[in-house]
Design a protein around this motif. Structure first.
Motif, PDB file in Angstrom:
ATOM      1  N   GLY A  97       0.812  -1.220   0.000  1.00  0.00           N
ATOM      2  CA  GLY A  97       0.000   0.000   0.000  1.00  0.00           C
ATOM      3  C   GLY A  97       0.834   1.254   0.000  1.00  0.00           C
ATOM      4  O   GLY A  97       0.629   2.158  -0.805  1.00  0.00           O
ATOM      5  N   ASN A  98       1.823   1.299   0.849  1.00  0.00           N
ATOM      6  CA  ASN A  98       2.690   2.463   0.928  1.00  0.00           C
ATOM      7  C   ASN A  98       3.956   2.058   1.665  1.00  0.00           C
ATOM      8  O   ASN A  98       3.930   1.218   2.556  1.00  0.00           O
ATOM      9  CB  ASN A  98       1.994   3.608   1.660  1.00  0.00           C
ATOM     10  CG  ASN A  98       2.668   4.939   1.428  1.00  0.00           C
ATOM     11  OD1 ASN A  98       3.525   5.076   0.556  1.00  0.00           O
ATOM     12  ND2 ASN A  98       2.298   5.932   2.198  1.00  0.00           N
ATOM     13  N   MET A  99       5.059   2.656   1.269  1.00  0.00           N
ATOM     14  CA  MET A  99       6.312   2.453   1.976  1.00  0.00           C
ATOM     15  C   MET A  99       7.248   3.601   1.614  1.00  0.00           C
ATOM     16  O   MET A  99       7.082   4.252   0.583  1.00  0.00           O
ATOM     17  CB  MET A  99       6.957   1.106   1.647  1.00  0.00           C
ATOM     18  CG  MET A  99       7.545   0.988   0.260  1.00  0.00           C
ATOM     19  SD  MET A  99       8.305  -0.625  -0.083  1.00  0.00           S
ATOM     20  CE  MET A  99       9.838  -0.520   0.788  1.00  0.00           C
ATOM     21  N   LEU A 100       8.207   3.822   2.472  1.00  0.00           N
ATOM     22  CA  LEU A 100       9.217   4.835   2.227  1.00  0.00           C
ATOM     23  C   LEU A 100      10.504   4.153   1.786  1.00  0.00           C
ATOM     24  O   LEU A 100      10.727   2.970   2.086  1.00  0.00           O
ATOM     25  CB  LEU A 100       9.444   5.669   3.485  1.00  0.00           C
ATOM     26  CG  LEU A 100       8.207   6.403   3.999  1.00  0.00           C
ATOM     27  CD1 LEU A 100       8.481   7.030   5.356  1.00  0.00           C
ATOM     28  CD2 LEU A 100       7.756   7.456   2.992  1.00  0.00           C
ATOM     29  N   GLU A 101      11.350   4.892   1.108  1.00  0.00           N
ATOM     30  CA  GLU A 101      12.587   4.327   0.559  1.00  0.00           C
ATOM     31  C   GLU A 101      13.446   3.635   1.618  1.00  0.00           C
ATOM     32  O   GLU A 101      14.018   2.584   1.370  1.00  0.00           O
ATOM     33  CB  GLU A 101      13.407   5.429  -0.108  1.00  0.00           C
ATOM     34  CG  GLU A 101      12.708   6.057  -1.287  1.00  0.00           C
ATOM     35  CD  GLU A 101      13.369   7.352  -1.733  1.00  0.00           C
ATOM     36  OE1 GLU A 101      14.088   7.977  -0.922  1.00  0.00           O
ATOM     37  OE2 GLU A 101      13.158   7.739  -2.884  1.00  0.00           O
ATOM     38  N   TYR A 102      13.526   4.228   2.791  1.00  0.00           N
ATOM     39  CA  TYR A 102      14.403   3.675   3.824  1.00  0.00           C
ATOM     40  C   TYR A 102      13.830   2.417   4.490  1.00  0.00           C
ATOM     41  O   TYR A 102      14.500   1.793   5.301  1.00  0.00           O
ATOM     42  CB  TYR A 102      14.734   4.734   4.886  1.00  0.00           C
ATOM     43  CG  TYR A 102      13.561   5.204   5.714  1.00  0.00           C
ATOM     44  CD1 TYR A 102      13.136   4.485   6.824  1.00  0.00           C
ATOM     45  CD2 TYR A 102      12.878   6.377   5.383  1.00  0.00           C
ATOM     46  CE1 TYR A 102      12.073   4.904   7.590  1.00  0.00           C
ATOM     47  CE2 TYR A 102      11.811   6.806   6.145  1.00  0.00           C
ATOM     48  CZ  TYR A 102      11.403   6.072   7.237  1.00  0.00           C
ATOM     49  OH  TYR A 102      10.335   6.494   7.993  1.00  0.00           O
ATOM     50  N   GLU A 103      12.619   2.023   4.156  1.00  0.00           N
ATOM     51  CA  GLU A 103      12.000   0.832   4.744  1.00  0.00           C
ATOM     52  C   GLU A 103      12.299  -0.446   3.959  1.00  0.00           C
ATOM     53  O   GLU A 103      11.835  -1.518   4.329  1.00  0.00           O
ATOM     54  CB  GLU A 103      10.483   1.022   4.825  1.00  0.00           C
ATOM     55  CG  GLU A 103      10.060   2.130   5.753  1.00  0.00           C
ATOM     56  CD  GLU A 103       8.563   2.369   5.754  1.00  0.00           C
ATOM     57  OE1 GLU A 103       7.985   2.390   6.864  1.00  0.00           O
ATOM     58  OE2 GLU A 103       7.971   2.507   4.652  1.00  0.00           O
ATOM     59  N   CYS A 104      13.091  -0.354   2.907  1.00  0.00           N
ATOM     60  CA  CYS A 104      13.340  -1.509   2.044  1.00  0.00           C
ATOM     61  C   CYS A 104      13.872  -2.731   2.806  1.00  0.00           C
ATOM     62  O   CYS A 104      13.370  -3.831   2.640  1.00  0.00           O
ATOM     63  CB  CYS A 104      14.303  -1.151   0.920  1.00  0.00           C
ATOM     64  SG  CYS A 104      13.539  -0.145  -0.359  1.00  0.00           S
TER      65      CYS A 104
END
Length: 132
Positions: free
Chosen positions: A36-43
């Motif tokens: 649904g959603n994620m930020l780049e640093y959450e990879c």
């Protein structure tokens, strides 16, 4: 007559097994590529939590996440089998030594999604193109 019934049952069994294989491929696709959603640093966290690995169980070099609830992916495959190009915002992760992942967000990318039997089974992340 009994032989004909056995043939029909066998065909039904094969169709059921094929459907199960496609369902597993589709679930694997959603697990690896739809979020649904994620930020780049959450990879790194997402790759570990979802247990996304390379072919031999090691680090997967690149993975693409579609920033979507999955509804548009399902609708894409409802249009038939084959590869369909659909616009999505994505986060592309890449692996460094010791599976330390970094990510980069790309908005408005055309993503080729392969559909089989009405479900998504593969994403061609190497062919991402920016929408104009």
């Amino acid at each position: 007559m009994g032989n004909r019934i056995m043939q029909v049952q066998f065909v039904c069994l094969l169709l059921g097994l094929l459907s199960a294989v496609e369902l597993c491929a589709s679930l694997d696709f959603y697990q690896k590529h739809v979020i649904g959603n994620m930020l780049e640093y959450e990879c790194a966290t997402v790759m570990q939590t979802r247990q996304i690995n390379g072919r031999n169980g090691g680090c997967k070099k690149i993975n693409t996440f579609l920033l979507d609830t999955g509804v548009r992916v399902r609708n894409t495959c409802a249009h038939g089998d084959g590869t369909h190009n659909v616009g999505f915002n994505v986060v592309v992760t890449s692996s460094h030594p010791n599976c330390s992942y970094t990510g980069r967000r790309h908005d408005n990318r055309i993503v080729p999604i392969k559909c089989k039997h009405g479900v998504p089974v593969h994403l061609h992340s190497s062919k991402l193109v920016k929408l104009f």
